[in-house]
Design an enzyme around this catalytic site. Structure first.
Site, PDB file in Angstrom:
ATOM      1  N   LYS A 118     -64.418  30.150  94.866  1.00 18.47           N
ATOM      2  CA  LYS A 118     -64.262  31.239  93.900  1.00 18.47           C
ATOM      3  C   LYS A 118     -64.049  30.678  92.482  1.00 18.47           C
ATOM      4  O   LYS A 118     -64.741  31.047  91.539  1.00 18.47           O
ATOM      5  CB  LYS A 118     -63.067  32.104  94.319  1.00 18.47           C
ATOM      6  N   LYS A 196     -52.061  26.438  84.775  1.00 22.80           N
ATOM      7  CA  LYS A 196     -51.822  25.185  85.496  1.00 22.80           C
ATOM      8  C   LYS A 196     -52.269  23.985  84.643  1.00 22.80           C
ATOM      9  O   LYS A 196     -53.358  24.013  84.077  1.00 22.80           O
ATOM     10  CB  LYS A 196     -52.621  25.223  86.802  1.00 22.80           C
ATOM     11  N   LYS A 199     -56.553  18.436  83.749  1.00 22.61           N
ATOM     12  CA  LYS A 199     -57.401  17.658  82.847  1.00 22.61           C
ATOM     13  C   LYS A 199     -58.642  18.451  82.441  1.00 22.61           C
ATOM     14  O   LYS A 199     -59.037  18.461  81.277  1.00 22.61           O
ATOM     15  CB  LYS A 199     -57.801  16.378  83.569  1.00 22.61           C
TER      16      LYS A 199
END
Ligand code: TRP
Length: 328
Positions: A118, A196, A199
């Site tokens: 997803k 969250k 990188k």
């Protein structure tokens, strides 16, 4: 005499390059603490990295950057071998044998996989991606890991590992322990945008960032949107920067809370305090970090040594596996 260890820990990470504060708070800090109590194996999941990106041109550099940071924060490679999955051929071998012990339907039910599909907007999967947890099971069980420290998203993979271990033991004979998940207890450290820390999103503070860089980044961090200028009362309980203070500046948090609430403390000052606190928290790692990032040859030697030691354990397990399977 060396204290008797409580068991074996197998921890792993994909080679994502330079480590950020989220990696530190979520994993590395834990690994360092546990190396006294347990026997630790630190795996670099470079095969796993290929499930979402087959391009290998940056894997070695990302690996060396990552390991330089592991060494800088205090992972001791003499106690705890650090090794690349790809350099120990038993990972591929055990993965193949395990792939016969789990159904595709079970792997399709993996919630972590569903979420990735997803999030990454994937239309279809490569075959190896479906088998991601099977490879992870081989990683863990080759070293007879008893404990696997992971974030919540990886818990389903350890569950699959347990199922495969049980199935193998019941089919061929007792070879493997049934490993336990050790969930990281603290909340995830959010990134500079409140999402969250990752990188690929570009919202990180790196362990290798200098104080000036940290200041620049924190300056852009989101705060309470209702606190527009000094004097406005703020809501530290919803402020990202306050979350960082709680984690990295515990001696001042109470005062910051009070002064933010009253409006006495402005966001710019608060952010600068926060940046200094973060810089102080990572300063013990700076010297080693610089050293290793300029001496990748030594980092590679650490890997080669770890690969030899881990490889010997993997070879022993694989021999046992072949024996009970009559594939000797
Ligand atoms: N899948 C883990 C991750 O993405 C990395 C990993 C691979 C791992 N093999 C492992 C973690 C074995 C723990 C044990 O974070």
């Amino acid at each position: 005499m060396e204290k008797k260890k409580k068991g074996r820990i197998l921890s792993g990470m994909r080679p994502t390059g330079k480590m950020h504060l989220g990696n530190y708070v979520g994993a590395l800090e834990n690994w360092v603490v546990m190396q006294g109590e347990f026997e630790n194996y630190h795996l670099i999941a470079d095969y796993h990295a290929l499930t979402t990106n087959p391009d290998t041109s940056e894997i070695l550099e990302n690996t060396l950057e990552m390991v330089a940071d592991w060494l800088a924060v205090g992972i001791n490679p003499e106690k705890s071998p650090i090794f690349r999955q790809s350099q120990i051929k038993e990972h591929a071998e055990l993965h193949l044998l395990f792939s016969m012990l789990i159904t595709t339907a079970r792997l399709e039910r993996n919630p972590t996989l569903k979420e990735q599909v997803k999030d990454l907007n994937m239309e279809s999967l490569v075959y190896g991606h479906l088998g991601y947890p099977v490879l992870q099971a081989a990683d863990i069980l080759l070293y007879k890991g008893n404990v696997v420290p992971v974030g919540e998203d990886q818990a389903p993979h350890v569950e699959i590992t347990r199922e495969i271990a049980r199935k193998f033991n019941a089919t061929y004979g007792e070879v493997f322990p049934i490993p336990k998940t050790k969930l990281t207890t603290f909340a995830r450290l959010p990134g500079l945008d409140g999402n969250k820390m990752s990188k690929s999103v570009g919202n990180t503070i790196l362990l290798s960032d200098e104080e000036e860089e940290i200041k620049k980044k924190i300056r852009k961090a989101i705060t309470d949107p209702q606190k527009i200028r000094r004097g406005d009362p703020g809501r530290p309980e919803i402020c990202l920067v306050y979350t960082y203070h709680q984690r990295f500046n515990s001696t001042e948090t109470e005062e910051i809370f009070k002064n933010c609430k009253s409006g006495a403390l402005g966001c710019v000052d608060c952010k600068m305090k926060c940046a200094s606190a973060i810089a102080d928290a990572i300063s013990p790692f700076t010297e080693k970090q610089r050293y290793y990032s300029q001496h990748f040859g030594e980092v590679l030697d650490v890997l080669k040594d770890g690969e030899q030691r881990a490889g010997a354990v993997a070879a022993d397990t694989m021999k046992e596996v072949r024996d009970v399977m009559s594939l000797g």
